[in-house]
Design an enzyme around this catalytic site. Structure first.
Site, PDB file in Angstrom:
ATOM      1  N   ASP A 158       0.789  -1.249   0.000  1.00 19.18           N
ATOM      2  CA  ASP A 158       0.000   0.000   0.000  1.00 19.18           C
ATOM      3  C   ASP A 158       0.817   1.293   0.000  1.00 19.18           C
ATOM      4  O   ASP A 158       0.414   2.279   0.654  1.00 19.18           O
ATOM      5  CB  ASP A 158      -0.971   0.013   1.198  1.00 19.18           C
ATOM      6  N   CYS A 175      -2.304  -2.075   7.871  1.00 13.92           N
ATOM      7  CA  CYS A 175      -2.265  -3.074   6.784  1.00 13.92           C
ATOM      8  C   CYS A 175      -1.041  -3.981   6.837  1.00 13.92           C
ATOM      9  O   CYS A 175      -1.127  -5.155   6.451  1.00 13.92           O
ATOM     10  CB  CYS A 175      -2.395  -2.378   5.442  1.00 13.92           C
ATOM     11  N   LYS A 186      -6.700  -4.820  -3.082  1.00  9.34           N
ATOM     12  CA  LYS A 186      -7.374  -5.423  -1.918  1.00  9.34           C
ATOM     13  C   LYS A 186      -8.393  -4.432  -1.355  1.00  9.34           C
ATOM     14  O   LYS A 186      -8.107  -3.244  -1.242  1.00  9.34           O
ATOM     15  CB  LYS A 186      -6.333  -5.820  -0.863  1.00  9.34           C
TER      16      LYS A 186
HETATM   17  C1  C5J Z   1      -3.277   0.812   5.463  1.00 10.40           C
HETATM   18  C2  C5J Z   1      -5.030   2.060   6.554  1.00 10.40           C
HETATM   19  N1  C5J Z   1      -2.775   0.560   4.260  1.00 10.40           N
HETATM   20  N2  C5J Z   1      -4.214   2.554   7.473  1.00 10.40           N
HETATM   21  N3  C5J Z   1      -4.555   1.293   5.543  1.00 10.40           N
HETATM   22  O1  C5J Z   1      -2.622   0.651   6.466  1.00 10.40           O
HETATM   23  O2  C5J Z   1      -6.205   2.319   6.590  1.00 10.40           O
END
Ligand code: C5J
Length: 235
Positions: free
Chosen positions: A24, A162, A129
Site C-alpha cells: 500500500d 495493513c 485489496k
Molecule cells: C493501510 C489504513 N494501508 N491505514 N490502511 O494501512 O487504513
C-alpha cells in the site's frame, strides 16, 4: 540459504522462494490530500519509509527475485465497501469522495496508485485489496503458491494497520514474514514502535523484525552483489 540478523532470532530464507511484499505505498496514504489525511493524520512520517523501501526494492530486482505489490481501495461503484468501513474516521471527506488526488481510495484514481519511488515494473503483480489484510478477498495466496513462495520480506504502510494485518494473515497461511522496521511506516511514532515490538514478542508470535541495512547485507552475501549506497540515484 541466507540468514538475516533479525529479532527475535535470525531469519533464514531461500531467495528463490521468497517474495518482497510491498504493501500500500499509495499516494492516498503517503501524501497530503488522500485517505490518510482525511482521517486526520499528518502524512509526513510515512515518507521516511520510502528511501529504505526503494533501496530494498532495487536490490531485490537486481537479484532477479520476485516482487509483489498491494493497493488498498474499492471499485468505483463502492459495491465492495462495507458500511462498517465507510463510517470509520468520520472526517469531512471519506472513501469515495472527491479529493485533490481524485476519489479517495477508489481504483483508477491518482491517489489510489503507488508512488513513483517504488512503482511496480513489468512482471511485478499488483494485488488490489478491499480490506486491511492483503490476503482478504484477493488472489495473493494463489499467486504466491503458483510461484512456490514460502517466505515474505515486507515493506509498506501503515505498520500497525495493513502491514500488521497482512503479516498476521500470512503467518496463519503458513508463510514466514520478515518486516523491515525502517521500510514500514506509521503516522504515529508510538504505534510504529509498539507494532514492531508486537511482531517480534513472544518468540516472534507472527514474524520477524530486522531493518533494511541488515537485510541488504544478508542479500548481498546470498547473491554476491553489493547493495547500492544509501542515497544513490535510481536508474
Ligand atoms: C493501510 C489504513 N494501508 N491505514 N490502511 O494501512 O487504513
Amino acid at each position: 540459504m541466507a540468514t538475516v540478523d533479525a529479532e527475535p532470532y535470525g531469519f533464514e530464507f531461500e531467495p528463490a522462494t521468497t517474495a518482497l511484499l510491498m504493501i500500500d505505498f499509495q499516494r492516498d496514504f503517503v501524501y497530503p490530500g488522500g485517505f490518510g489525511e482525511a482521517l486526520g493524520n499528518d502524512t509526513s512520517p510515512l515518507l521516511k519509509a520510502l528511501p529504505p523501501a526503494e533501496r530494498v526494492l532495487r536490490a531485490w530486482r537486481d537479484a532477479g527475485l520476485f516482487v509483489i505489490h498491494t493497493r488498498e481501495g474499492h471499485r468505483p461503484d463502492l459495491s465492495d465497501l462495507p458500511p462498517s468501513k465507510k463510517v470509520r474516521g468520520r472526517g469531512k471527506i471519506t472513501i469515495g469522495d472527491v479529493g485533490p488526488m481524485g476519489r479517495i481510495l477508489v481504483r483508477g484514481e491518482l491517489g489510489h496508485d503507488i508512488v513513483e519511488e517504488v512503482y511496480p515494473i513489468d512482471g511485478e503483480p499488483v494485488v488490489d485489496k478491499p480490506g486491511k489484510g492483503a490476503f482478504y478477498a484477493t488472489d495473493l495466496d494463489a499467486i504466491l503458491k503458483m510461484k512456490g513462495i514460502r517466505q515474505l520480506v515486507v515493506c509498506g504502510v501503515t505498520t500497525e494497520v495493513c502491514v500488521h494485518t497482512s503479516v498476521r494473515e500470512a503467518n496463519d497461511r503458513g508463510y514466514d514474514a520478515l518486516v523491515l522496521s525502517d521500510a514500514v511506516g506509521s503516522y504515529f511514532p508510538e504505534f510504529q514502535r509498539v507494532a514492531l515490538e508486537m511482531i517480534k514478542a513472544q518468540g516472534g508470535i507472527f514474524g520477524w523484525v530486522s531493518d533494511s541495512e541488515r537485510f541488504l547485507r544478508a542479500l548481498a552475501t546470498a547473491t554476491g552483489k553489493q547493495p547500492a549506497a544509501a542515497g544513490a540515484a535510481v536508474v
